[in-house]
Structure formats: C-alpha cells, structure tokens
Design an enzyme around this catalytic site. Structure first.
Site, PDB file in Angstrom:
ATOM      1  N   GLY A  14       0.792  -1.235   0.000  1.00 41.12           N
ATOM      2  CA  GLY A  14       0.000   0.000   0.000  1.00 41.12           C
ATOM      3  C   GLY A  14       0.819   1.276   0.000  1.00 41.12           C
ATOM      4  O   GLY A  14       0.315   2.326   0.412  1.00 41.12           O
ATOM      5  N   ILE A  90      -7.270 -10.414 -11.313  1.00 47.77           N
ATOM      6  CA  ILE A  90      -7.730  -9.970 -12.634  1.00 47.77           C
ATOM      7  C   ILE A  90      -9.222  -9.639 -12.568  1.00 47.77           C
ATOM      8  O   ILE A  90     -10.012 -10.425 -12.051  1.00 47.77           O
ATOM      9  CB  ILE A  90      -7.497 -11.087 -13.696  1.00 47.77           C
ATOM     10  CG1 ILE A  90      -6.045 -11.562 -13.650  1.00 47.77           C
ATOM     11  CG2 ILE A  90      -7.971 -10.658 -15.078  1.00 47.77           C
ATOM     12  CD1 ILE A  90      -5.116 -10.993 -14.655  1.00 47.77           C
ATOM     13  N   LEU A  91      -9.586  -8.489 -13.091  1.00 47.85           N
ATOM     14  CA  LEU A  91     -11.001  -8.103 -13.118  1.00 47.85           C
ATOM     15  C   LEU A  91     -11.650  -8.667 -14.379  1.00 47.85           C
ATOM     16  O   LEU A  91     -10.997  -8.773 -15.424  1.00 47.85           O
ATOM     17  CB  LEU A  91     -11.109  -6.579 -13.115  1.00 47.85           C
ATOM     18  CG  LEU A  91     -10.600  -5.889 -11.834  1.00 47.85           C
ATOM     19  CD1 LEU A  91     -10.403  -4.401 -12.066  1.00 47.85           C
ATOM     20  CD2 LEU A  91     -11.543  -6.131 -10.660  1.00 47.85           C
ATOM     21  N   ASN A 105      -4.258   1.762 -13.805  1.00 46.14           N
ATOM     22  CA  ASN A 105      -3.343   0.848 -13.109  1.00 46.14           C
ATOM     23  C   ASN A 105      -1.930   1.400 -13.165  1.00 46.14           C
ATOM     24  O   ASN A 105      -1.570   2.089 -14.111  1.00 46.14           O
ATOM     25  CB  ASN A 105      -3.385  -0.523 -13.816  1.00 46.14           C
ATOM     26  CG  ASN A 105      -2.474  -1.541 -13.160  1.00 46.14           C
ATOM     27  OD1 ASN A 105      -2.440  -1.664 -11.932  1.00 46.14           O
ATOM     28  ND2 ASN A 105      -1.711  -2.276 -13.961  1.00 46.14           N
ATOM     29  N   HIS A 107       2.004   0.184 -13.311  1.00 43.78           N
ATOM     30  CA  HIS A 107       2.783  -1.014 -13.622  1.00 43.78           C
ATOM     31  C   HIS A 107       4.283  -0.677 -13.574  1.00 43.78           C
ATOM     32  O   HIS A 107       4.696   0.350 -14.109  1.00 43.78           O
ATOM     33  CB  HIS A 107       2.399  -1.539 -15.013  1.00 43.78           C
ATOM     34  CG  HIS A 107       3.080  -2.822 -15.343  1.00 43.78           C
ATOM     35  ND1 HIS A 107       2.674  -4.034 -14.831  1.00 43.78           N
ATOM     36  CD2 HIS A 107       4.185  -3.078 -16.091  1.00 43.78           C
ATOM     37  CE1 HIS A 107       3.482  -4.989 -15.263  1.00 43.78           C
ATOM     38  NE2 HIS A 107       4.403  -4.433 -16.028  1.00 43.78           N
TER      39      HIS A 107
END
Ligand code: GRF
Length: 187
Positions: A14, A90-91, A105, A107
């Site tokens: 986080g 994974i959505l 997102n 990365h």
C-alpha cells in the site's frame, strides 16, 4: 474544487495508496479517496487505510459474487474512478466494461515492455539501459490499455532487484498522481 470520488484497489503493502492519500489532501488534487478494496485480508495496505481513517472492504470470495459485492460498495460511495495500486487479481471483462475508461493501473515497467509479473528480474536479465513505470487505462488485455503517463530512469551496472524496485516505486508515487491530474485537467 469538486473532487472525483475514487477507490483504490490493493493486495499488498500500500505504499502507492499512501502516496495517493497524501496527495489527495491537497486542495488542487482532483480526487478524494472514499474507499479502499483489498482481496487479501492481511494486506499491509489496510493499515494505511486505517491510519488515514479511510473505509475499507476486504472482498475475497471465490465466485461471481465477488465483483457484485465490489460494485455494491462502489455504488454506495458514488465512486467514478478506480485506481489499481498493486492489485493482484484480474477483473472480469464485464466489470472493466462497466467502468470503461475509469479504471487505471500502475505497472512497474516501461510498457509495452515487460507486461505481467517479475518485471525487475526480466529487466535485469535483458540488461536494459532504462526502466521505469507506466500508468495506463485498464482494458481487457493484461497491462495493455492506453498509456497515460510514464517515468523513466537509468539502470546502473550494479543494479539488483531490490534497488530497481526502490527506484521504480519512487517514480511510481509521482507518476500515479501526475497521471490522475493529467486525466482531469485535460478532460
Ligand atoms: C507497485 O510497484 C506496482 O507497480 C505493482 O505493485 C506494486 C504495489 O506496491 N503493480 P504498493 O502495494 O503500492 O507498495
């Protein structure tokens, strides 16, 4: 300034969440973080949410109810931006379509290079001169949506996975916030 209600999805430490929370306290930063969602009940990032008094949900059911549960929470809080910050699940295409263009997102590579996992190992294996991070829209292909912003740095000769990770994450904190500012300042 009317801020955008957003939610941050996490699975781990986080540190990106923390950086976004700090920036969201700034009057000029376009988003408010109204909710944190984790698929792991032991994610360290949940302590960050607690510290900043942000409501959080641990949602980890192994069936289609999973996303329905998330959607309920998002609707309740009127969330219109989802930031994936180290979210390792994974959505579904259906979910991504539902939030079309509203899921971003971070990365740890210069996409389109090194999609997926173990980016640092692969960057070192290939003796890349540069590495970095990318903030991108989430599409139905893994780490392949439109890039919003990237930050790049030089990979030194004696770099290790640990130093690379550290350098990348430092860039990520700025990249994520700058990307969000870019989205809302130009739309
Ligand atoms: C980040 O390095 C991000 O690029 C990757 O997962 C990591 C999450 O770190 N997708 P943290 O949980 O924000 O500290």
């Amino acid at each position: 300034m009317v801020k955008i209600n957003s939610c941050v999805f996490i699975s781990g430490k986080g540190s990106n969440l923390k950086s976004l929370l700090n920036n969201s306290r700034n009057y000029n930063f376009p988003i408010n973080i109204r909710l944190v969602v984790s698929n792991k009940k032991n994610a360290q990032g949940l302590n960050v949410a607690k510290k900043y008094s942000i409501p959080f949900e641990v949602i980890n059911v192994k069936n289609t109810l999973y996303e329905i549960k998330i959607l309920k929470q998002l609707q309740k809080k009127k969330i219109t931006l989802i930031c994936l910050a180290g979210y390792m699940k994974i959505l579904s295409n259906k979910f991504i379509k539902r939030f079309n263009g509203k899921i971003i997102n971070i990365h740890p590579s210069l996409l389109p290079k090194y999609r997926g996992m173990n980016t640092f190992k692969r960057v070192l294996r290939d003796k890349e001169k540069f590495s970095g991070c990318s903030v991108h829209y989430v599409s139905n292909k893994l780490d392949a949506g439109k890039i919003i912003l990237q930050k790049k740095f030089f990979v030194s000769k004696n770099e290790t996975v640990e130093t690379l990770k550290l350098k990348t994450q430092r860039k990520e904190y700025r990249a994520f916030s700058e990307a969000i500012t870019k989205i809302y300042m130009t739309s």
